[in-house]
Design an enzyme around this catalytic site. Sequence first.
Site, mmCIF file in Angstrom:
data_model
loop_
_atom_site.group_PDB
_atom_site.id
_atom_site.type_symbol
_atom_site.label_atom_id
_atom_site.label_comp_id
_atom_site.label_asym_id
_atom_site.label_seq_id
_atom_site.Cartn_x
_atom_site.Cartn_y
_atom_site.Cartn_z
ATOM 1 N N SER A 121 0.836 -1.197 0.000
ATOM 2 C CA SER A 121 0.000 0.000 0.000
ATOM 3 C C SER A 121 0.880 1.260 0.000
ATOM 4 C CB SER A 121 -0.952 -0.046 1.200
ATOM 5 O OG SER A 121 -1.948 0.945 1.111
ATOM 6 N N ASP A 262 -9.336 -4.970 -5.087
ATOM 7 C CA ASP A 262 -8.425 -4.151 -4.294
ATOM 8 C C ASP A 262 -8.792 -2.668 -4.323
ATOM 9 O OD1 ASP A 262 -6.028 -3.158 -3.062
ATOM 10 O OD2 ASP A 262 -4.895 -4.820 -3.936
ATOM 11 N N HIS A 289 -7.465 -5.565 -0.725
ATOM 12 C CA HIS A 289 -6.251 -4.780 -0.525
ATOM 13 C C HIS A 289 -5.244 -5.502 0.370
ATOM 14 C CE1 HIS A 289 -3.925 -1.128 -0.594
ATOM 15 N NE2 HIS A 289 -4.003 -0.943 0.712
#
Length: 314
Positions: A121, A262, A289
């Site tokens: 991320s 995601d 995610h």
Amino acid sequence: MAEIQVKEGKAPFKISSIDEPCFTYYKIIGDISGSTPPVVVAHGGPGAGHEYLLTFADLWQKYGLPVVFYDQIGCGSSTHLPQKSGDQSFWQEQLFQDELDNLLDHLELRGGPGFHLLGQSWGGMLGAAFAARRPQGLRRLVLASALASKELATRGVQIWRDQMPPNMQHALDEAEQKGEYDSPAYKQALGFYNKKHVCRADPFPPRELLPALKHLTEDTTVYRTMNGPSPLTADGSLNNWTVISRLPQISAPTLVYNGEYDTSHDIAQVPFFELIPRVRWITFPDGGHMCHLEGGGRRERILKVVGEFLTQKE
């Protein structure tokens, strides 16, 4: 099977604009003094801490890859800086690049076998920017549910929002217009979004995610300043962030992955695939995610893909 070795420590980190001593907490799984490049793991959030990524500790047992986790400045077991809350000029990418440089030097990972870097991320955003500098010692790069730019990330989130039930879309819009994020309708909509796109584990949240949620709730300094008041409302210091123009400078072989559902939508992955010279991109079916925490075989599949990528011959 490799023997499990765990070492914890603190790397002193000097920040020119901060008078007090600061440090970065780290945890090492395995032996970093050998001939195998360790995997340095950069977490997301910003401000989520390292614990939700401990899935990757298994890279030591399964593939003999030592793993270095760390909490970025401002969160977890590293120095917190609540006095810098809201200071967008302070909470910038460069601060975290400096911290990563400092940690690598402290652990003496530049020479010898070097190191791999895995960023998830926001950690992947940082990782891509860091790798574009072609740092000494970097062998391979993994961008896990990362984002090539905040603008593309926002577009991707909007695509998912547009597919939500109309009443939930209205609750999200109303909260943003009023700047009020505590209504039951908003929390219901955010919960729906989180279960579908952030982490598709059942039950939600999985226990591995609880420390990250705790970090983000108890000290909002980093997340609120860099991202915004809500996961779906971005007005922080990362708002105009992009790494796109720097991607052609990445020389390390790179693995890019995301999940089918995601929050890091495919459109935010395309620049990685198109512009990084040596790259492979995988989208995991039915994944969110944090698909490294999800069932359906995704956790095992991700470990296998990452482990094999990091240990394959040049």
